[in-house]
Design an enzyme around this catalytic site. Sequence first.
Site, short mmCIF file in Angstrom:
data_model
loop_
_atom_site.label_atom_id
_atom_site.label_comp_id
_atom_site.label_asym_id
_atom_site.label_seq_id
_atom_site.Cartn_x
_atom_site.Cartn_y
_atom_site.Cartn_z
N SER A 40 0.70 -1.30 0.02
CA SER A 40 0.01 -0.02 -0.11
C SER A 40 0.95 1.14 0.00
O SER A 40 0.36 2.39 -0.33
CB SER A 40 -0.90 -0.11 1.22
N ASP A 330 -4.27 7.39 8.11
CA ASP A 330 -5.05 6.42 8.82
C ASP A 330 -4.30 5.76 9.92
O ASP A 330 -3.14 6.22 10.23
CB ASP A 330 -6.03 5.61 7.92
N HIS A 333 -1.24 4.01 7.56
CA HIS A 333 -0.61 4.53 6.48
C HIS A 333 -0.17 6.00 6.45
O HIS A 333 -0.88 7.02 7.10
CB HIS A 333 -1.57 4.80 5.33
#
Length: 355
Positions: A40, A330, A333
């Site tokens: 990610s 978040d 991340h």
Amino acid sequence: MFSQRHLHFLFQLLLVHPLLSPSAAAAAGKVSAIIVFGDSTVDSGNNDYILTIAKGDFPPYGRDFDGGIATGRFSNGRLVTDFISEAFGLPSSVPAYLDPSCTIDQLAMGVSFASGGTGLDDLTADISNVIHVRQQLEYFKEYKERLTVSKGESNANKIIADALYYFSIGNNDIGVNYFLLPQRRSQFSPPEYVALLTDIAGAAVREVYQLGGRRIQLTGILPVGCVPAMRTVNLHQPGQCMEEFNQFALLFNAELQKTASKLNSELTGATVVYSDMYSLVSSIIANPLKYGFENVAQGCCGTGIIEALFLCGLEEPLTCEDTDKYVFFDSVHPTERIYKMEASEMLNTSLAVFL
Ligand SMILES: *[C@@H]1O[C@H](CO)[C@@H](O)[C@H](O)[C@H]1NC(C)=O
């Protein structure tokens, strides 16, 4: 005829002089494209097109991206690879391979095969039902074929040889798989697991090399013990970093750095570099005000304690006002500002050889 001394000098020049070494020769010249593999930290939207809950294609993700679009990037804006692409004179964002609207002409300047939630270990990818490393490499082969059809063999080979291959993967193997599931813990000690993971990374690099890649970066992982989600579940010291997992991350990074240097000498004509993602984030967390940050322990999204992925979508009004004051967007991340700083540091250090 060369005298013994001349030969000795020539030998030294070839072996020692950095500008004449095969590695430097491979590094010289313009980067044609940035080709990305990983998790990610570098997924620019591939997960939008697969069946998984690991998605970032809804607000507040992307709220600071051009047009405020949630592209599937797991942050408020651009990722480290987007900033690097721009710095190389390439487009300001790297498209996702699975995005059907991308033409091969666009992809010829950069492409991401990365998938949020994935890891070097297939079991990690299976947890979130996302794209394995092996499949990312298969997509790369398919990409090379498409490039050959569209540009002709010699142009395609040149793009492949002059591209920068950017790997950023391993965060979820340690921060999710080993942390949450009993299986790998019961099979491997941290050093054993790190050896297994870096072997897989090495094999992936060799495969890219076999397919023509010559400029390769292996990126280390974040201080995973300090992400807000980890702090939240730290029962011994609530709210604090889980140092055990930071140590694990450091072990992985040290081994990955060794892998990069081994590959650099092994793969003739290739330049393999290691780039750090740990130190800068770790320094910011230790000394936020120095860098202009205010919150290092909570994500901007929701209450910041556990919200990630779909949980971020539920509590939009609770999303923070100024993302640039946050390290994390978040609960796992980093924010765009962190990615921008990391890109700048890499361009100043490990990536300077390719500029
Ligand atoms: C990279 O170098 C530039 C120019 O010297 C400097 O302004 C910038 O702060 C550096 N970036 C980092 C993250 O050290």
